[in-house]
Design a protein around this motif. Structure first.
Motif, short mmCIF file in Angstrom:
data_model
loop_
_atom_site.label_atom_id
_atom_site.label_comp_id
_atom_site.label_asym_id
_atom_site.label_seq_id
_atom_site.Cartn_x
_atom_site.Cartn_y
_atom_site.Cartn_z
N LYS A 286 0.83 -1.21 0.00
CA LYS A 286 0.00 0.00 0.00
C LYS A 286 0.86 1.25 0.00
CE LYS A 286 -4.10 -1.83 2.31
NZ LYS A 286 -3.84 -3.26 2.08
N ILE A 287 0.30 2.31 -0.58
CA ILE A 287 0.96 3.62 -0.50
C ILE A 287 -0.11 4.69 -0.33
CG2 ILE A 287 0.99 3.87 -3.03
CD1 ILE A 287 3.55 5.56 -2.69
N GLY A 288 0.15 5.66 0.54
CA GLY A 288 -0.74 6.80 0.68
C GLY A 288 -0.24 7.92 -0.21
N THR A 289 -1.02 8.29 -1.20
CA THR A 289 -0.58 9.32 -2.15
C THR A 289 -0.96 10.70 -1.61
OG1 THR A 289 -2.55 8.67 -3.36
CG2 THR A 289 -0.45 7.99 -4.26
N ILE A 290 -0.40 11.75 -2.23
CA ILE A 290 -0.57 13.10 -1.66
C ILE A 290 -2.01 13.59 -1.75
CG2 ILE A 290 1.81 13.87 -2.03
CD1 ILE A 290 0.82 15.31 -4.55
N THR A 296 -3.89 0.37 -2.98
CA THR A 296 -3.34 -0.97 -2.90
C THR A 296 -2.77 -1.35 -4.27
OG1 THR A 296 -5.03 -1.48 -1.29
CG2 THR A 296 -3.87 -3.34 -2.26
N LEU A 297 -1.57 -1.91 -4.25
CA LEU A 297 -0.83 -2.08 -5.51
C LEU A 297 -0.74 -3.55 -5.92
CD1 LEU A 297 2.03 0.43 -4.66
CD2 LEU A 297 -0.15 0.87 -5.81
N THR A 298 -0.34 -3.76 -7.17
CA THR A 298 -0.07 -5.10 -7.67
C THR A 298 1.41 -5.18 -8.01
OG1 THR A 298 -0.35 -4.60 -10.01
CG2 THR A 298 -2.35 -5.07 -8.76
#
Lengths: 793, 344
Positions: A286-290, A296-298
């Motif tokens: 996972k990444i929290g974008t600005i 959630t990524l692949t």
């Protein structure tokens, strides 16, 4: 792409009038959606400084701003969230005019009168950002006219750029095209980076684990002083439709727009391990974008991580919240990269996340221009963010791109375009675009510039020549159709005929959407197996492809009934879809026609009302059969799916069932009126056998008419009796019609009387009374024997 | 009888009374013979005039003429009166505005009417009409048309996928261009064909849009076909469909299956290119796309691009009546409201 003319002029001295430039852009393939003069509709709007922001005593969202507008101070009510004391803003006092012909008046908001308002970019006609008040650069003077403060006497071209031309999504790219078009000089100054200072002790590391997805990654480190952008940068960004945020962010955006080089500034102190690692994401990572969304990524998404392997940006698409620059940032790592276009496109599409950066990366930026973009950023940071830039960039570019080598033949250009260009003209068309053209021709070896990923083949260069010559200057000619005659096929003409026949019967044609809901079938009692499904339909009522036309036509009846239009005669022709047959990948697609009659036929003062009935359908069947000259098309009583039991018939062509007709069950539809309908396989209909069209000479002799009435069992169809009568009369029978149907207690239950009018005629003589008498008796005998009928006295 | 007696014997009052007493047309016609026919008294008087003294001739002549005219007029008038009475007895007066028996013509859908008009223009220019399936495989809808998998131009079209074959392998055609591929796969050049038909776009639902619309495309493939031929064909079509004085133009654009590609537009027929609401004050109306068939497409269907070249064009069918008649929004075409269908 919004391109301010003043910015284009930084690179080429184009001085034509706006309409001339707009026309040139159109003719170069950059469609001009609008030409804006942002200052034109603004009157009386001035710069003001916010002195204090106080809560509104009577409203939660609105606040009070005390402002100094140069000539005095005043308090206005403002609902925007971004106002703070000290901010320089655009103030529209009472009497000021705004785009859209608005003249401001004093307005009471929850008990407090506001003399004018503070303006957002949208309200000033400067783009689509209406989320907050426009912040002006700190060199604006309160009281100054906003047009002067923002230097709004500019012209902005709003362009629609086709996906093959990423280079034209930049000011430099457009300037290059205009310079070539107007034969003007074109120059992009080399950025002067006030760097080369000794290394600041900053040693950053960059690792690229996925070089195929990130062919080039360049990082520069700079110490910065955060603040607002100078007015000219804020202004150009605003005109281009972007919102000024801070000097560092604005400068990266400025370079993106100017050079087509997306950049990202990381807060270096928030990058773990003070370094960068470019790698593919783990599935589920996972990444929290600005934009404050956790994504959630692949395993096919590319991440920019810090040296501690924590995700810091979704590569090429959006930065992460963790290392976003803020007011407290003191040093930044500037990322200038070239990402694989397809990878960016896939991730952006899957996440439904698009940005100015992703838009450009997925179309392909210039990998060779990455250092220049970074340098331009550093140059501006040095001037406007007090930056000290570390001397040497880290530039990982293991496999430089190969420039496309393309041969173009003058003869080929002329043959495809219908021109007679000399080789020199071909060369002169291409060279100003940055295409290297060698030799005198007529065949040229060329090398395409790296900012033009669309130039790979000879035909790509032919298109460039066509654009440069101007499509409007290619002489129009007509092709030699080489003896081919235009025309419709017999099938196409017959298909038109069927429609025309139905129109002649008073039916109006419907075109409905072939995607329907399965419930439209189930309510008619039609089976749901073998349906062809649309898997990703965005409309719940458009989930499957129709297996027959009728459901859509009946829905049209209901929609009209809902509007009070219940007396209807409608038809539709179109494709229907069944499960694939014979191992085909594609559905069994056929052409069908359906007809529906609903409500009352004759609501007229001159005759009584009559509800529609199945004989209206018989009119349709007869019209089609006669119109197409079919040898046989019969309605045979039968139970048919979709129609009311016992009130339906199969439609039989040459012994094959090709459709059905009958009443629609009263409870199947959302309307009370009677509805009858038929559906026919149009392909079968058009392929049906045709009757003999040989001319039959017209008899000169008089006809003899007789009427016969028989009492028959209910199960015996009129058509069967007619066939018997025709057989009995032989060639002397010219016509037989039923003219009466009668039931009574006297006849008995399950019996009816049918009356027939028979016309006899001989081609070669007048029939005598005796002959007619013999024919009559033969007819009676045949029917009595064949159908256990009684002649009615 | 002397002449005075003769004249006096023509008693108009008696004659008029007899006329007034007639009951039917036959009575009137009988009385006409009796009063002014060849064997009537007045005929005899008229014959006798030539034997009268010269000074009496005009007097008797005038009396005869007066009698004959008066009786004839009275008979005519009585005859019409009897006829009118007879008609009135047959039934009440007719009111032609009362209505009809309700037999009405039906209406071809405006899309069909437009499609036929467009087909007829191109048929007259020497084209044939080709058709194909609405459910297509990826090859015909995309790949053969030079949209490789993952190509950004695929994102230009919102595609419906069908639950057949591999995922995303079978689609509802997003344009009529796959019919071009089918024609080129089955027919050697020269090809001059148009492809009308229904196409599908999986757009976010709204009360104004529709997931289907109709297109018509054209394809010309032969030796020596040029961009000039495309320009000339579009101008010929423009004149035939929109009328003399409407100009066509081609501006550079981008489509994967053509190169050079162009946007096809016409000078606004409503303002003659001067600028009005219909053309958003630009003087031009954009109608569709066009271009030279990309060599990759020709190779994909087994046609040698060095030997043959061609052009293709396409535009929306609904767009034509939307411009010509102002039909709005596009969903109107598919709502099948009889009040719309009967307008055209």
């Amino acid at each position: 792409m919004r391109a301010p003319l003043s910015w284009i002029r930084d690179f080429t001295p184009v001085d034509a009038d706006a309409p001339v430039i707009a026309e040139a852009l159109d003719h170069l393939g950059f469609e001009v959606e609008s030409v804006e003069e942002p200052g034109r509709d603004l009157g009386g709007v001035i710069v003001a400084r916010i002195l204090d922001v106080r809560p509104h005593p009577d409203a939660d969202r609105a606040r009070l701003a005390d402002i100094d507008y140069g000539l005095g101070q005043i308090t206005v009510v403002c609902g925007a969230p971004n106002i703070v004391a000290g901010m320089l803003v655009a103030y529209a006092p009472t009497g000021a005019t705004l785009p859209g012909g608005i003249t401001l008046e004093a307005k009471e908001i929850r008990g407090i009168v506001s003399e004018g308002m503070l303006c957002s970019p949208t309200e000033l006609g400067l783009g689509e950002d209406g989320s907050g008040i426009l912040a002006l650069g700190d060199d604006a003077e309160p009281g100054l006219d906003i047009r002067e403060a923002l230097d709004l006497d500019d012209i902005v071209f709003d362009l629609s750029i086709t996906p093959n031309r990423p280079d034209a999504m930049s000011i430099v790219g457009l300037a290059r095209e205009l310079a070539a078009h107007f034969s003007l000089p074109f120059e992009v100054p080399i950025p002067l980076v006030s760097a080369s200072v000794p290394p600041t002790g900053e040693q950053v590391t960059v690792f690229v684990d996925a070089p195929e997805r990130c062919p080039r990654y360049l990082a520069r480190v700079a110490s910065v002083t955060m603040g607002e952008s100078p007015a000219w940068i804020a202004r150009r960004l605003t005109l281009a439709g972007m919102r000024p945020i801070s000097n560092v962010v604005d400068i990266t955006n400025y370079v993106l727009l100017e050079r087509n080089q997306p950049l990202h500034a990381f807060d270096l102190d928030r990058l773990g391990g003070r370094g960068i690692r470019v790698r593919l994401a783990d599935a589920g990572e996972k990444i929290g974008t600005i934009d404050r969304v956790e994504r959630t990524l692949t395993a096919s998404d590319l991440l920019i991580c810090d040296a501690d392997d924590r995700p810091q940006a979704l590569a090429g698409i959006m930065g992460g919240g963790g290392s976003e620059v803020s007011a407290t940032t003191t040093s930044v790592l500037i990322e200038a990269a070239y990402f694989d276009p397809m990878g960016i496109a896939r991730t952006s599409k899957r996440l439904g996340l698009r940005s100015e950066s992703s838009h450009r990366f997925e179309r392909g930026i210039d990998p060779e221009a990455v250092p220049a973009g970074a340098d331009r950023c550093c140059e501006l940071l040095g001037r406007h963010a007090g930056a000290v830039v570390s001397s040497e960039p880290i530039d990982l570019y293991p496999n430089p791109v190969e420039r496309a080598h393309i041969t173009i033949r003058t003869d080929r250009v002329n043959r495809l375009l219908g021109l007679a260009l000399a080789p020199a003209e071909v060369r002169d068309a291409l060279a100003p675009l940055g295409i290297e053209v060698d030799g005198p021709g007529p065949d040229f070896a060329t090398v395409a510039p790296t900012w033009r990923p669309d130039l790979q083949r000879e035909i790509d260069l032919v298109e460039e020549v066509a654009r440069r010559v101007g499509l409007e200057r290619i002489p129009p000619t007509l092709p030699n159709v080489a003896g081919q005659t235009g025309g419709l096929t017999l099938r196409q003409r017959d298909r038109r005929l069927v429609a025309d026949l139905l129109v002649g019967l008073g039916c109006s044609e419907v075109v409905s959407v072939p995607l329907i809901a399965p419930t439209q079938l189930s309510r008619l009692g039609l089976p749901l197996d073998g349906l062809v499904e649309a898997v990703n339909s965005l409309r719940a009522d458009e989930a499957v492809l129709r297996p027959c036309v009728l459901p859509g036509l009946l829905a049209a009846v209901e929609r009209n009934a809902a509007q009070g239009m219940t007396d209807l005669a409608l038809f539709e022709m179109g494709h229907i879809f069944g499960a694939p047959v014979d191992g085909s990948l594609l559905p069994d697609e056929r052409d069908a026609v359906a007809v529906v009659f609903a409500g009352t036929v004759a609501r007229r003062p001159v005759e009584p009302d009559r509800p529609v009935d199945i004989y209206d359908l018989a009119d349709g069947v007869r019209a089609i059969a006669e119109g197409l000259g079919l040898a046989s098309l019969e309605m045979v009583s039968a139970d048919v799916e979709g129609f009311a039991p016992g009130r339906a018939a199969s439609l039989v062509l040459d012994g094959e069932v090709i459709g059905g007709a009958g009443e629609i069950a009263g409870d199947a539809l959302d309307t009370d009126v009677p509805v009858v309908a038929l559906e026919l396989d149009l392909d079968a209909l058009l392929a049906g056998s045709r009757r003999d069209r040989t001319f039959r000479p017209l008899s000169r002799f008089p006809a003899s008419n007789i009427d016969l009435a028989f009492v028959l069992d209910e199960g015996i169809a009129a058509a069967a009796v007619i066939a018997t009568l025709r057989d009995a009369g032989g060639e002397l029978v010219e016509d037989i019609t039923v003219f009466d149907e009668f039931r009574s207690d006297a006849l008995g239950a399950g019996r009816r009387s049918l009356a027939f009018a028979i016309r006899f005629r001989s081609p070669e003589r007048t029939l005598t009374d005796d002959e007619v008498g013999t024919l009559r008796q033969a007819a009676i005998d045949a029917v009595v024997v064949a159908h256990k009928a009684e002649l009615r006295g | 009888m002397d002449d005075a007696d003769l004249a006096a014997s023509l008693d108009l009052d008696v004659a008029l009374r007899a006329i007034g007493a007639t009951a039917d047309v036959d009575d009137v016609d009988g009385l006409r013979r009796e009063l002014i026919g060849k064997k009537s008294r007045v005929a005899a008087v008229k014959v006798g005039i030539k034997n009268l003294p010269n000074d009496a001739k005009p007097v008797v002549g005038a009396a005869v003429k007066e009698f004959t005219t008066a009786v004839s007029d009275a008979l005519d008038s009585r005859r019409s009166e009897i006829e009118r009475e007879a008609l009135a007895k047959r039934g009440p007066a007719v009111d032609f505005t009362l209505g009809t028996h309700g037999r009405r013509r039906g209406h071809l859908h405006l899309i069909t009417q437009t499609q036929r008009e467009l087909e007829d223009v191109f048929v007259a220019l020497g084209y044939q009409v080709a058709e194909g399936p609405e459910v297509e495989d990826d090859w015909h809808n995309f790949e053969a048309l030079n949209f490789p998998p993952g190509h950004p131009a695929r994102a230009m079209q919102d595609t419906f996928y069908v639950q057949l074959g591999e995922p995303e392998q079978v689609v509802l055609r997003t344009h009529t261009s796959p019919v071009q591929i089918r024609v080129m796969e089955t027919q050697p050049p020269p090809i001059f064909s148009i492809m009308p038909g229904r196409v599908y776009r999986n757009e976010a639902p709204s009360p104004r849009n529709s997931s289907v619309f109709h297109q018509i495309e054209g394809l010309a493939i032969d030796r020596g076909i040029t961009f000039g031929d495309l320009a000339g064909t579009m101008q010929a079509f423009t004149t035939a469909y929109f009328g003399e004085g409407v100009r066509s133009r081609l501006l550079p654009s981008y489509f994967p299956f053509t190169e050079p590609s162009a946007e096809y537009g016409v000078s606004c027929p409503f303002c003659d290119g001067g600028g009005c609401r219909v053309c958003s004050h630009t003087g031009w109306i954009e109608l569709g796309g066009a271009g030279m068939v990309d060599p990759n497409v020709l190779v994909n269907v087994g046609i040698d691009p060095e030997e043959f070249s061609g052009f293709a064009f396409g535009f929306g069918i609904e767009r034509m009546p939307m411009i010509k008649y102002g039909v709005q929004p596009i969903k109107t075409f598919f709502d099948d409201d009889i009040r719309f269908l009967e307008q055209y």
